[in-house]
Design a protein around this motif. Structure first.
Motif, short mmCIF file in Angstrom:
data_model
loop_
_atom_site.label_atom_id
_atom_site.label_comp_id
_atom_site.label_asym_id
_atom_site.label_seq_id
_atom_site.Cartn_x
_atom_site.Cartn_y
_atom_site.Cartn_z
N LEU A 137 10.36 31.03 -65.69
CA LEU A 137 9.27 30.50 -64.87
C LEU A 137 8.57 29.44 -65.71
O LEU A 137 8.13 29.71 -66.83
CB LEU A 137 8.28 31.60 -64.51
CG LEU A 137 7.00 31.15 -63.77
CD1 LEU A 137 7.35 30.56 -62.41
CD2 LEU A 137 6.02 32.30 -63.63
N VAL A 138 8.48 28.22 -65.16
CA VAL A 138 7.85 27.12 -65.89
C VAL A 138 6.72 26.51 -65.06
O VAL A 138 6.74 26.55 -63.83
CB VAL A 138 8.87 26.02 -66.27
CG1 VAL A 138 9.82 26.51 -67.34
CG2 VAL A 138 9.65 25.56 -65.05
N VAL A 139 5.75 25.94 -65.79
CA VAL A 139 4.64 25.22 -65.17
C VAL A 139 4.48 23.90 -65.90
O VAL A 139 5.06 23.68 -66.96
CB VAL A 139 3.33 26.02 -65.24
CG1 VAL A 139 3.44 27.32 -64.46
CG2 VAL A 139 2.94 26.30 -66.70
N ASN A 140 3.70 23.02 -65.32
CA ASN A 140 3.39 21.75 -65.97
C ASN A 140 2.58 22.02 -67.24
O ASN A 140 1.74 22.93 -67.27
CB ASN A 140 2.60 20.86 -65.01
CG ASN A 140 2.48 19.44 -65.51
OD1 ASN A 140 1.75 19.16 -66.45
ND2 ASN A 140 3.19 18.53 -64.85
N ALA A 141 2.83 21.23 -68.27
CA ALA A 141 2.12 21.44 -69.53
C ALA A 141 0.62 21.23 -69.40
O ALA A 141 -0.16 21.73 -70.22
CB ALA A 141 2.68 20.50 -70.60
N LEU A 227 6.50 20.37 -69.99
CA LEU A 227 6.51 21.61 -69.23
C LEU A 227 6.30 22.78 -70.18
O LEU A 227 6.55 22.68 -71.38
CB LEU A 227 7.84 21.79 -68.48
CG LEU A 227 8.20 20.75 -67.41
CD1 LEU A 227 9.55 21.08 -66.79
CD2 LEU A 227 7.12 20.68 -66.32
N ARG A 228 5.86 23.91 -69.62
CA ARG A 228 5.62 25.11 -70.43
C ARG A 228 6.34 26.29 -69.80
O ARG A 228 6.24 26.51 -68.58
CB ARG A 228 4.12 25.39 -70.50
CG ARG A 228 3.74 26.64 -71.32
CD ARG A 228 2.24 26.91 -71.27
NE ARG A 228 1.49 25.75 -71.71
CZ ARG A 228 0.59 25.12 -70.96
NH1 ARG A 228 0.33 25.54 -69.73
NH2 ARG A 228 -0.06 24.07 -71.43
N VAL A 229 7.03 27.07 -70.61
CA VAL A 229 7.72 28.28 -70.14
C VAL A 229 6.77 29.46 -70.26
O VAL A 229 6.20 29.70 -71.33
CB VAL A 229 9.00 28.55 -70.95
CG1 VAL A 229 9.70 29.80 -70.43
CG2 VAL A 229 9.94 27.37 -70.89
N LEU A 230 6.63 30.22 -69.17
CA LEU A 230 5.72 31.36 -69.17
C LEU A 230 6.42 32.69 -69.36
O LEU A 230 5.88 33.60 -70.00
CB LEU A 230 4.91 31.40 -67.87
CG LEU A 230 3.96 30.23 -67.60
CD1 LEU A 230 3.20 30.48 -66.30
CD2 LEU A 230 3.00 30.03 -68.76
N ALA A 231 7.62 32.86 -68.78
CA ALA A 231 8.29 34.16 -68.86
C ALA A 231 9.76 34.03 -68.50
O ALA A 231 10.18 33.06 -67.86
CB ALA A 231 7.60 35.17 -67.95
#
Length: 332
Positions: A137-141, A227-231
């Protein structure tokens, strides 16, 4: 006398062969002549996607393993991979059309597409499971949420205002987000894209808030700080991204959705052709250079006999059937 007897036996054998059904006579001859024309490897995602990357690595080496045969990679994205799958399902079962698929079109699509023109477990002859990939699961940095818990809290604070991308309807990214939404009690709007690269670009541009995808699709933007990986949506941490916690570690064990790719042929493809394909591709996947290239893209080799893939397809279908029924997922 012995010469006459041999001639009579030969003529009798020819007559017996002529009396056999055409399918019984032609299958071995077909297999011996195979491949007699270019082999299509139909990929249900755009060029540059994780499925496409793995397919092209295999195709390049497969040409040599099959004595210089022409192996063409053909991209047919759309409808969660089912357009390409249906194309191959209705192709001649002669070993010249292969589908390079993944969980969705090979196992779960029939649970969400009521008019799917093929049944995954009946339409294909399993050839080989190729690779698995970390599903993240990724989100914008620039998202204020630095952790999964913070993301959940942000979305809950404004129900319905957040949205998410998927790589297509009925894809693993679609189903997994719906599973996550159910487990965490979230309301997020679905925006399907035509494949991984487009969905990733939408997230980078800030058009969507989150995305479940294969790590290979986002490892560049993650490394670049965009981007940032959350889990990770798997039971155990991945050796490719050991710093990323699993959903189970973060209190949501229900979100378990490993990704895998596989190659299948149309049902009815002669067993010896399937066997030759399996052996050739398994040999390619075992090559250190190929393993290294796949690992560089965040992919781990699976390989094995066709029976391994057949079991994976059955298990995946059985796993997601109750989930899709409970969530009432239908194509948008």
């Amino acid at each position: 006398m012995s010469t006459d007897l041999s001639r009579r036996r030969a003529l009798a054998g020819l007559a017996a062969s002529a009396a056999l059904p055409a399918s019984l006579v032609s299958a071995p001859a077909l297999a011996q002549a195979w491949p007699s024309k270019p082999i299509r490897m139909v990929v249900p995602t755009p060029p540059g996607s994780s499925v496409d990357v793995a397919a092209r690595l295999v195709a390049e080496r497969l040409r040599e393993k099959l004595g210089g045969a022409t192996v063409l990679v053909e991209n047919k994205p759309g409808a969660g991979g089912t357009i390409a799958a249906a194309d191959v399902a209705r192709s001649a079962p002669d070993g010249h059309s292969l589908f390079v698929g993944f969980n969705g079109p090979l196992a779960t699509a029939e649970h969400v597409f009521p008019k799917l023109p093929y049944k995954p477990l009946e339409a294909f002859a399993p050839v080989i499971a190729t690779v698995s990939q970390p599903h993240v699961l990724v989100v914008n940095a620039n998202d204020p949420a630095k952790t999964l818990g913070e993301f959940v809290a942000r979305v809950k604070a404004a129900p319905g205002k957040a949205n998410y991308a998927s790589v297509g309807n009925a894809s693993a990214s679609h189903l997994t987000m719906e599973l996550f939404k159910s487990a965490a009690g979230l309301y997020i709007v679905h925006i399907p894209y035509n494949g991984g690269p487009a969905a990733t670009q939408g997230l980078i541009a800030g058009d969507v808030d989150a995305l479940f995808t294969a790590y290979v699709n986002v490892q560049g933007p993650v490394a670049a700080g965009r981007l940032r990986v959350l889990a990770l949506a798997e039971k155990q941490r991945s050796p490719r991204i050991p710093q990323v916690p699993t959903f189970a570690e973060l209190g949501l064990p229900q979100v378990d959705a490993p990704l895998w790719n596989a190659i299948v042929a149309p049902a009815g493809t002669p067993a010896d052709i399937v066997g030759r394909l399996n052996q050739a591709i398994d040999t390619v996947l075992a090559e250190p250079a190929i393993r290294d290239k796949l690992a560089g893209g965040g992919m781990e080799v699976i390989g094995g006999k066709p029976e391994v893939l057949a079991r994976m397809m059955r298990d995946e279908s059985a796993k997601w059937l109750p989930v899709t029924r409970r969530l009432g997922i239908k194509p948008d």
